[in-house]
Design an enzyme around this catalytic site. Sequence first.
Site, PDB file in Angstrom:
ATOM      1  N   CYS A  94      -4.173 -18.879  -3.220  1.00  0.00           N
ATOM      2  CA  CYS A  94      -3.256 -17.858  -2.660  1.00  0.00           C
ATOM      3  C   CYS A  94      -3.337 -18.531  -0.577  1.00  0.00           C
ATOM      4  CB  CYS A  94      -3.373 -16.620  -2.278  1.00  0.00           C
ATOM      5  SG  CYS A  94      -4.660 -16.111  -1.376  1.00  0.00           S
ATOM      6  N   GLU A 131     -12.118 -18.284  -4.908  1.00  0.00           N
ATOM      7  CA  GLU A 131     -12.073 -19.066  -3.663  1.00  0.00           C
ATOM      8  C   GLU A 131     -12.709 -18.513  -2.738  1.00  0.00           C
ATOM      9  OE1 GLU A 131      -9.551 -18.435  -5.415  1.00  0.00           O
ATOM     10  OE2 GLU A 131      -7.539 -19.739  -5.344  1.00  0.00           O
ATOM     11  N   CYS A 178      -6.803 -17.681   0.821  1.00  0.00           N
ATOM     12  CA  CYS A 178      -7.539 -18.786   0.470  1.00  0.00           C
ATOM     13  C   CYS A 178      -7.316 -19.622   0.862  1.00  0.00           C
ATOM     14  CB  CYS A 178      -8.014 -18.713  -1.242  1.00  0.00           C
ATOM     15  SG  CYS A 178      -8.879 -17.066  -1.538  1.00  0.00           S
ATOM     16  N   HIS A 227     -10.441 -12.826  -3.934  1.00  0.00           N
ATOM     17  CA  HIS A 227     -10.749 -14.008  -5.519  1.00  0.00           C
ATOM     18  C   HIS A 227     -11.502 -14.862  -5.802  1.00  0.00           C
ATOM     19  CE1 HIS A 227      -5.538 -13.977  -4.055  1.00  0.00           C
ATOM     20  NE2 HIS A 227      -6.593 -12.937  -4.593  1.00  0.00           N
TER      21      HIS A 227
HETATM   22  N1  LIG Z   1      -5.926 -18.756  -6.482  1.00  0.00           N
HETATM   23  C1  LIG Z   1      -6.029 -17.400  -6.550  1.00  0.00           C
HETATM   24  N2  LIG Z   1      -7.211 -17.181  -7.277  1.00  0.00           N
HETATM   25  C2  LIG Z   1      -7.477 -15.310  -7.787  1.00  0.00           C
HETATM   26  O1  LIG Z   1      -8.748 -15.113  -7.573  1.00  0.00           O
HETATM   27  N3  LIG Z   1      -6.847 -15.227  -8.010  1.00  0.00           N
HETATM   28  C3  LIG Z   1      -7.217 -13.856  -9.053  1.00  0.00           C
HETATM   29  C4  LIG Z   1      -6.715 -12.235  -8.216  1.00  0.00           C
HETATM   30  C5  LIG Z   1      -6.604 -11.489  -9.249  1.00  0.00           C
HETATM   31  O2  LIG Z   1      -7.840 -10.715  -9.835  1.00  0.00           O
HETATM   32  C6  LIG Z   1      -5.929 -12.682 -10.177  1.00  0.00           C
HETATM   33  C7  LIG Z   1      -4.067 -12.628 -10.165  1.00  0.00           C
HETATM   34  O3  LIG Z   1      -4.346 -11.451 -11.595  1.00  0.00           O
HETATM   35  P1  LIG Z   1      -2.639 -11.296 -11.779  1.00  0.00           P
HETATM   36  O4  LIG Z   1      -1.732 -11.024 -10.718  1.00  0.00           O
HETATM   37  O5  LIG Z   1      -1.775 -12.973 -12.082  1.00  0.00           O
HETATM   38  O6  LIG Z   1      -2.679 -10.449 -12.747  1.00  0.00           O
HETATM   39  O7  LIG Z   1      -6.780 -13.833  -9.823  1.00  0.00           O
HETATM   40  C8  LIG Z   1      -5.633 -14.819  -7.852  1.00  0.00           C
HETATM   41  C9  LIG Z   1      -5.294 -15.750  -7.515  1.00  0.00           C
HETATM   42  C10 LIG Z   1      -3.501 -17.175  -6.976  1.00  0.00           C
HETATM   43  O8  LIG Z   1      -3.297 -17.033  -5.815  1.00  0.00           O
HETATM   44 ZN   LIG Z   2      -7.157 -16.530  -2.692  1.00  0.00          ZN
END
Ligand SMILES: Nc1nc(=O)n([C@H]2C[C@H](O)[C@@H](COP(=O)(O)O)O2)cc1CO
Ligand SMILES: [Zn+2]
Length: 179
Positions: free
Chosen positions: A119, A95, A122, A93
């Site tokens: 999430c 973060e 993170c 992610h």
């Molecule tokens: N805070 C976040 N940072 C992130 O970098 N992500 C990333 C993980 C996945 O590559 C994408 C979410 O994919 P999707 O489920 O919307 O197709 O975003 C997701 C979240 C959400 O918790």
């Molecule tokens: Zn995360």
Amino acid sequence: MDKRNQKQQPDPSNGSKRKREGCLDCSDYFMAVAVLTSKMSEDPNTQVGACIVNQDNKVVSTGHNQMPKGGEDKLSWARTGDKLDTKYLYVCHAELNAIMNKNSADVKGCTIYVTLFPCNECAKLIIQGGIKKVVYLSDKYKDDVLTISSKKMLDLAEIPYEQFYPKGAPEIVININPN
Ligand SMILES: Nc1nc(=O)n([C@H]2C[C@H](O)[C@@H](COP(=O)(O)O)O2)cc1CO
Ligand SMILES: [Zn+2]
């Protein structure tokens, strides 16, 4: 210095001590850096960017969601299908990458600007790393248990999280054409 022979240059400040009109606000700049960083993501569905800022308002790191080293060309961005073949078990992610990419000793006392609410995993990194504030743009997964548990942990750790609203114009145009 003898100023007699110096050509008079127009003074854009007009003698004013006020900020230049249109000057980018600090928090708008930091979220814009997070948004720009998200453009580096190869995820076809959701591109996320993060920007970590220290107590002196200096950027100490940026990160976007990407596959771990070695897996960039080998792991799939699929969202559905056999779980082992989707992106979810592998993607790092934004973060996590921002925290790992820091150019400072630690991220204690920092604020993280992130384009999507962190999430639960993170949130753990944010809390244990000593980040003191979360500023987020989208909360599109607010009903997901991962987001709900993330907020629960941030609340317990007394780390405030606030949605970002721009102080200036909501659209920033960047032209990188040299001419
Ligand atoms: N805070 C976040 N940072 C992130 O970098 N992500 C990333 C993980 C996945 O590559 C994408 C979410 O994919 P999707 O489920 O919307 O197709 O975003 C997701 C979240 C959400 O918790
Ligand atoms: Zn995360």
